[in-house]
Design a protein around this motif. Structure first.
Motif, PDB file in Angstrom:
ATOM      1  N   LYS A 136       8.099  61.431 -72.608  1.00  0.00           N
ATOM      2  CA  LYS A 136       9.061  60.422 -73.050  1.00  0.00           C
ATOM      3  C   LYS A 136      10.466  60.996 -73.226  1.00  0.00           C
ATOM      4  N   ASP A 137      11.428  60.331 -72.606  1.00  0.00           N
ATOM      5  CA  ASP A 137      12.847  60.664 -72.770  1.00  0.00           C
ATOM      6  C   ASP A 137      13.159  62.153 -72.585  1.00  0.00           C
ATOM      7  N   PRO A 138      12.981  62.707 -71.374  1.00  0.00           N
ATOM      8  CA  PRO A 138      13.438  64.080 -71.133  1.00  0.00           C
ATOM      9  C   PRO A 138      14.955  64.137 -71.240  1.00  0.00           C
ATOM     10  N   VAL A 139      15.522  65.346 -71.230  1.00  0.00           N
ATOM     11  CA  VAL A 139      16.958  65.492 -71.511  1.00  0.00           C
ATOM     12  C   VAL A 139      17.827  64.698 -70.532  1.00  0.00           C
ATOM     13  N   SER A 140      17.428  64.640 -69.260  1.00  0.00           N
ATOM     14  CA  SER A 140      18.238  63.898 -68.290  1.00  0.00           C
ATOM     15  C   SER A 140      18.281  62.411 -68.621  1.00  0.00           C
ATOM     16  N   VAL A 141      17.155  61.870 -69.067  1.00  0.00           N
ATOM     17  CA  VAL A 141      17.096  60.446 -69.426  1.00  0.00           C
ATOM     18  C   VAL A 141      17.814  60.200 -70.750  1.00  0.00           C
ATOM     19  N   GLN A 142      17.742  61.158 -71.668  1.00  0.00           N
ATOM     20  CA  GLN A 142      18.503  61.028 -72.910  1.00  0.00           C
ATOM     21  C   GLN A 142      19.994  60.893 -72.597  1.00  0.00           C
ATOM     22  N   PHE A 143      20.464  61.681 -71.630  1.00  0.00           N
ATOM     23  CA  PHE A 143      21.864  61.594 -71.210  1.00  0.00           C
ATOM     24  C   PHE A 143      22.167  60.233 -70.604  1.00  0.00           C
ATOM     25  N   LEU A 144      21.309  59.770 -69.696  1.00  0.00           N
ATOM     26  CA  LEU A 144      21.554  58.502 -69.008  1.00  0.00           C
ATOM     27  C   LEU A 144      21.445  57.306 -69.943  1.00  0.00           C
ATOM     28  N   ARG A 145      20.721  57.453 -71.038  1.00  0.00           N
ATOM     29  CA  ARG A 145      20.612  56.366 -72.011  1.00  0.00           C
ATOM     30  C   ARG A 145      21.655  56.487 -73.115  1.00  0.00           C
ATOM     31  N   GLY A 146      22.547  57.461 -72.981  1.00  0.00           N
ATOM     32  CA  GLY A 146      23.634  57.600 -73.943  1.00  0.00           C
ATOM     33  C   GLY A 146      23.249  58.288 -75.231  1.00  0.00           C
ATOM     34  N   LYS A 147      22.102  58.973 -75.252  1.00  0.00           N
ATOM     35  CA  LYS A 147      21.646  59.646 -76.468  1.00  0.00           C
ATOM     36  C   LYS A 147      22.067  61.111 -76.520  1.00  0.00           C
ATOM     37  N   LEU A 148      22.497  61.651 -75.363  1.00  0.00           N
ATOM     38  CA  LEU A 148      22.886  63.057 -75.273  1.00  0.00           C
ATOM     39  C   LEU A 148      24.157  63.153 -74.442  1.00  0.00           C
ATOM     40  N   GLY A 149      25.167  63.823 -74.984  1.00  0.00           N
ATOM     41  CA  GLY A 149      26.443  63.933 -74.281  1.00  0.00           C
ATOM     42  C   GLY A 149      26.365  64.835 -73.060  1.00  0.00           C
ATOM     43  N   LEU A 150      27.260  64.622 -72.103  1.00  0.00           N
ATOM     44  CA  LEU A 150      27.270  65.409 -70.881  1.00  0.00           C
ATOM     45  C   LEU A 150      27.557  66.877 -71.163  1.00  0.00           C
ATOM     46  N   GLU A 151      28.497  67.147 -72.058  1.00  0.00           N
ATOM     47  CA  GLU A 151      28.823  68.540 -72.391  1.00  0.00           C
ATOM     48  C   GLU A 151      27.598  69.274 -72.911  1.00  0.00           C
ATOM     49  N   LYS A 152      26.830  68.618 -73.775  1.00  0.00           N
ATOM     50  CA  LYS A 152      25.626  69.219 -74.340  1.00  0.00           C
ATOM     51  C   LYS A 152      24.588  69.467 -73.255  1.00  0.00           C
ATOM     52  N   LEU A 153      24.431  68.513 -72.346  1.00  0.00           N
ATOM     53  CA  LEU A 153      23.459  68.662 -71.264  1.00  0.00           C
ATOM     54  C   LEU A 153      23.831  69.832 -70.361  1.00  0.00           C
TER      55      LEU A 153
END
Length: 209
Positions: A136-153
């Motif tokens: 559920k919600d790997p880091v790439s999907v967290q980014f695409l769903r707005g839960k993780l910023g691009l800089e952090k990724l």
């Protein structure tokens, strides 16, 4: 599901432009480039049973991305293969020992499918993901769903503690061919049963009239 697909696209474009990346679109594929960082998003909508699922593939390359994108750089050295859990490691050095801490670190970012390649010139991270019940919600999907910023990724990718070579995560959930084939069979039966139900309802309606 189309709403989720649009959210993925809009988040990608917004986040990349906010960070100063130039963004180009080719149908459902987007690429963003800035200095020595390359990001690509591809989205497909696949039918599982009677439900369409948005599956994204997000690729981030930090370093010499032009070199990383050359087809010849994707060749793995089979003789160096080391399997650890759900991962196949293809280190550049034959006989290299894979520290358990590396596997633990990968487990924290695993998805339904993932590939990583690290050389002295670049690190490539490519992850297939969805809002999956298995992973559920790997880091790439967290980014695409707005839960993780691009800089952090990007920082997560740069700091990946992996050996030089290639790492392939064995597919899980909706990336597993066996699971996909099972869902396709379910989809066929759903269509057949829906058709038979419609015929039965019309027959019952005719008999009542």
């Amino acid at each position: 599901m189309s709403a989720l697909t649009e959210k993925y696209k809009e988040t990608f474009k917004r986040e990349c432009k906010n960070q100063g990346f130039s963004v180009e679109q080719n149908e459902n594929a987007f690429t963003a480039v800035k200095n020595n960082i390359y990001i690509k998003l591809e989205i497909v909508r696949e039918l599982f049973g009677n439900t369409h699922v948005a599956i994204s593939t997000l690729t981030i390359i930090c370093g010499d991305f032009e070199k990383a994108l050359l087809p010849g750089n994707k060749i793995v050295k089979e003789e160096n293969k080391i399997s650890k859990g759900i991962y196949d490691f293809y280190p550049d050095i034959n006989g290299e020992i894979i520290d358990p801490a590396i596997v633990t670190g990968l487990d924290k970012i695993k998805s339904i499918a993932m590939e990583i390649q690290k050389t002295k010139d670049y690190i490539l991270f490519s992850q297939k993901g969805t809002h999956d019940l298995v992973v559920k919600d790997p880091v790439s999907v967290q980014f695409l769903r707005g839960k993780l910023g691009l800089e952090k990724l990007i920082e997560i990718v740069k700091q990946l503690n992996v050996p030089y070579g290639r790492i392939i995560q064995k597919p899980k959930g909706l990336a597993d061919e066996k699971v996909v084939e099972r869902w396709k069979k379910i989809a066929v039966w759903v269509i057949i049963l829906s058709f038979l139900t419609l015929i039965l309802l019309r027959l019952v309606n005719t008999l009542h009239n």
